[in-house]
Design a protein around this motif. Sequence first.
Motif, PDB file in Angstrom:
ATOM      1  N   ARG A 300       0.827  -1.213   0.000  1.00 49.34           N
ATOM      2  CA  ARG A 300       0.000   0.000   0.000  1.00 49.34           C
ATOM      3  C   ARG A 300       0.858   1.258   0.000  1.00 49.34           C
ATOM      4  O   ARG A 300       0.328   2.383  -0.037  1.00 49.34           O
ATOM      5  N   TRP A 399     -13.365  -3.673   2.658  1.00 46.33           N
ATOM      6  CA  TRP A 399     -12.494  -3.499   1.506  1.00 46.33           C
ATOM      7  C   TRP A 399     -13.325  -3.064   0.303  1.00 46.33           C
ATOM      8  O   TRP A 399     -14.261  -3.774  -0.076  1.00 46.33           O
ATOM      9  N   GLU A 400     -12.988  -1.936  -0.269  1.00 48.93           N
ATOM     10  CA  GLU A 400     -13.648  -1.491  -1.492  1.00 48.93           C
ATOM     11  C   GLU A 400     -12.628  -1.476  -2.610  1.00 48.93           C
ATOM     12  O   GLU A 400     -11.468  -1.115  -2.395  1.00 48.93           O
ATOM     13  N   TYR A 401     -13.074  -1.832  -3.776  1.00 50.81           N
ATOM     14  CA  TYR A 401     -12.199  -1.818  -4.946  1.00 50.81           C
ATOM     15  C   TYR A 401     -11.922  -0.386  -5.373  1.00 50.81           C
ATOM     16  O   TYR A 401     -12.857   0.406  -5.518  1.00 50.81           O
ATOM     17  N   MET A 402     -10.647  -0.048  -5.526  1.00 48.39           N
ATOM     18  CA  MET A 402     -10.233   1.238  -6.086  1.00 48.39           C
ATOM     19  C   MET A 402     -10.719   2.439  -5.279  1.00 48.39           C
ATOM     20  O   MET A 402     -10.935   3.518  -5.849  1.00 48.39           O
ATOM     21  N   HIS A 403     -10.871   2.264  -4.000  1.00 48.88           N
ATOM     22  CA  HIS A 403     -11.267   3.415  -3.195  1.00 48.88           C
ATOM     23  C   HIS A 403     -10.071   4.348  -3.015  1.00 48.88           C
ATOM     24  O   HIS A 403      -8.984   3.926  -2.658  1.00 48.88           O
ATOM     25  N   GLU A 404     -10.275   5.602  -3.212  1.00 49.58           N
ATOM     26  CA  GLU A 404      -9.229   6.578  -2.930  1.00 49.58           C
ATOM     27  C   GLU A 404      -9.896   7.874  -2.483  1.00 49.58           C
ATOM     28  O   GLU A 404     -10.849   8.336  -3.108  1.00 49.58           O
ATOM     29  N   PRO A 405      -9.412   8.468  -1.385  1.00 51.68           N
ATOM     30  CA  PRO A 405     -10.076   9.678  -0.883  1.00 51.68           C
ATOM     31  C   PRO A 405      -9.925  10.855  -1.829  1.00 51.68           C
ATOM     32  O   PRO A 405      -8.941  10.950  -2.577  1.00 51.68           O
ATOM     33  N   ALA A 406     -10.892  11.742  -1.782  1.00 54.08           N
ATOM     34  CA  ALA A 406     -10.868  12.943  -2.631  1.00 54.08           C
ATOM     35  C   ALA A 406      -9.727  13.861  -2.214  1.00 54.08           C
ATOM     36  O   ALA A 406      -9.426  13.988  -1.024  1.00 54.08           O
TER      37      ALA A 406
END
Lengths: 426, 426
Positions: A300, A399-406
């Motif tokens: 990560r 777990w979420e796929y392709m999660h990324e914070p704004a």
Amino acid sequence: MKRLAVTHLRSQTRRFSTKPGSEWETWAKTATQASWSPYAAGGVAVALAAYLILPGSSKDHAVKHTPKSLAESQFDKFAKPFNPSSSSGLATEAKAATDNSNDIETPMRERMSTFVRKMQNKIVENLDKLEMQAAQELGVTPKLFVRDEWVRKEGGVGLSCVLQEGNVFEKAGVLVSVVHGPASANLIKQMRARKKEGVSDESGVYHMFAAGCSMVLHPHNPNAPTAHLNYRYFELVKEGEEKPVAAWFGGGCDLTPSYLFEEDAVQFHRVIKDVCDKHDTEYYPKFKKWCDEYFYIPHRHETRGVGGIFFDDLEHGDHNNLFKFVEECGLSFVDQYVPIMQRRWNAPFSAEMKRWQQLRRGRYVEFNLVYDRGTKFGLVTPGARIESIMCSLPLTARWEYMHEPAEGSKEAELIKVLQKPREWVV
Amino acid sequence: MKRLAVTHLRSQTRRFSTKPGSEWETWAKTATQASWSPYAAGGVAVALAAYLILPGSSKDHAVKHTPKSLAESQFDKFAKPFNPSSSSGLATEAKAATDNSNDIETPMRERMSTFVRKMQNKIVENLDKLEMQAAQELGVTPKLFVRDEWVRKEGGVGLSCVLQEGNVFEKAGVLVSVVHGPASANLIKQMRARKKEGVSDESGVYHMFAAGCSMVLHPHNPNAPTAHLNYRYFELVKEGEEKPVAAWFGGGCDLTPSYLFEEDAVQFHRVIKDVCDKHDTEYYPKFKKWCDEYFYIPHRHETRGVGGIFFDDLEHGDHNNLFKFVEECGLSFVDQYVPIMQRRWNAPFSAEMKRWQQLRRGRYVEFNLVYDRGTKFGLVTPGARIESIMCSLPLTARWEYMHEPAEGSKEAELIKVLQKPREWVV
């Protein structure tokens, strides 16, 4: 499925009885010079106990009344199981009923065995107080820690204090174990952070002794950080010899927020730095860096949290000084963490913040299952107690796929710090 | 944080456009001899896309418009990235627009590349149909799979089809990757289940080619089982040589229920046994046993689920026959699983059942992160796409200390089967 339920039930209800207790209880009382106050909590932990009276998942580790199977060894006196029906057991308790952790004439094994219980007791007592305070504010019933004793067939005992679905913590575990037994080559390898020549040779038969307290606290509130602590002592003894071929301390503490509050990180680091500096001004910078390196999740590209300290293989100089250092670290945890929790446990939060916390919990699981040496050590230790090893995992994770914070969000701010560890105190 | 959002958005919206598509789209259409029906779903996946338009967590893997960094190699033609602005890209597509998977004159790399896309397409199409059927019954908007293309800097491309928080599935991922590049000694070691002499020597420089489709489906309903599938083909080529020093197939499929329905386990095994028996009557018993052994969680003393088949290093005899076997296994998945889902996706359940499912999800995470060779392989592969590796993890999971189901309960019944794998079809 329902193995030994009665035994487990007994070990938990004793937590709230006034009957003179087990060896554990005696040690715990001695350690803090205060009684285990029952908090007038006769029925308090009933809801929680519903989980815990379901017996352990491994029949090898349930509390046994007559631990005849334990090999008699030089370690047994430091890791004697609770045995209410044995008068000799009571005699041992009486002997142990002094706080010998600061007596330099006492073998280090015994001092560490006393200390880890003392630390466990102090932490549990303070977290129970926090829970009671929270419950009073919310006008609900507090859910206190439940005790769970176990015996390791291969040698050793443990006392787990666990709280699930309380008002402050989603899951909290403060676990002590004092174990010993034959040490395989693989085990010896896993026990140490760095290889050291001459510690063991292939022809020898070795025994290990380990006393430690490990703790993970996962609060409900996404504003409140997860905390982890582990202080431990190992000895490696060649069969037939008295003096260990190696003896060392390890441990540390670290903080894992879902949202960054600088004052929390500073508080946590400030307290432990002060302890370190009292002993050696090189400790904090060295162990802070080691912590950032150890709790790193390569896949990560981020650390697990905002760090703390981490050390292993500590064996230089006078072991009395090392013990004193480790002891003061452990006993300072309450000052590191409880003030943070007092300002965060009931802070307002949204469903989105809770979801983010759950994703961060997922990262916590990834680190612990893929990289953590403590977990790996546990998984290769014959007869290791799986429930204790897995106790560090959060109650819930996501777990979420392709999660990324704004970009620019509070969540992204945390990630930036995890990608580039900061100096919190200088 | 907001890297390349536009690129990702484009790759997803294309899923629903009528514009002549990418190489992927062309292959996919060809493979099933049917167009990617847009399901008149202009806005359907918007809620879901909210996750996915957040760009990938590793900048190395985002879709690039001009993949000039890709080394030209003998593999490139089998793993050509989507490139809408390049006319040469379109020429390649036109060439690929025939289903060559059954042409024994075509190199196996190309046949497998076609097959994995064909399989992905078939599965996604059938699961989308299931979702539409469910949404219609519930009177809500269906949430369909979202496509996400990526390029591996070190060589290769992938197409991920992911669905989160649908009406049937909590999380579902059907991922294809066709990758190649230098193979380190460590990578070669991780690639194979068993060591084989003479496959590589230390002085040689090797390249690997891998084409595979992997899938994990986690339904919402605790009565409905999680399913996993993976079929893959590897080649190891010594630099400067044309013929691979090794080429092999691997794969399998397995079912992980939270509650045991014997008819479901029988259905799943029956279909795959029939496929196996057509090719070699020794396959099913051998691969069924391998599956039970592979998906075993030693520290829990139980298998992950009720099994299926598992095989690796399949390289004996005529590779055309092996390909045919793998192809038929993969294409039969819909018959293994969709009938089960049709009777379970909307079965009544309680909060307690949901909690139990979450605990079983925790076990799934433990297996995947601690033991799964696919995950380990991914974590040591330079430039591996972490979002694809972690896509197998459930959306949510749970760990409780000392949880054990009550004797005689449905939950305990499942554990018994996991502790002692059963023969489902004979």
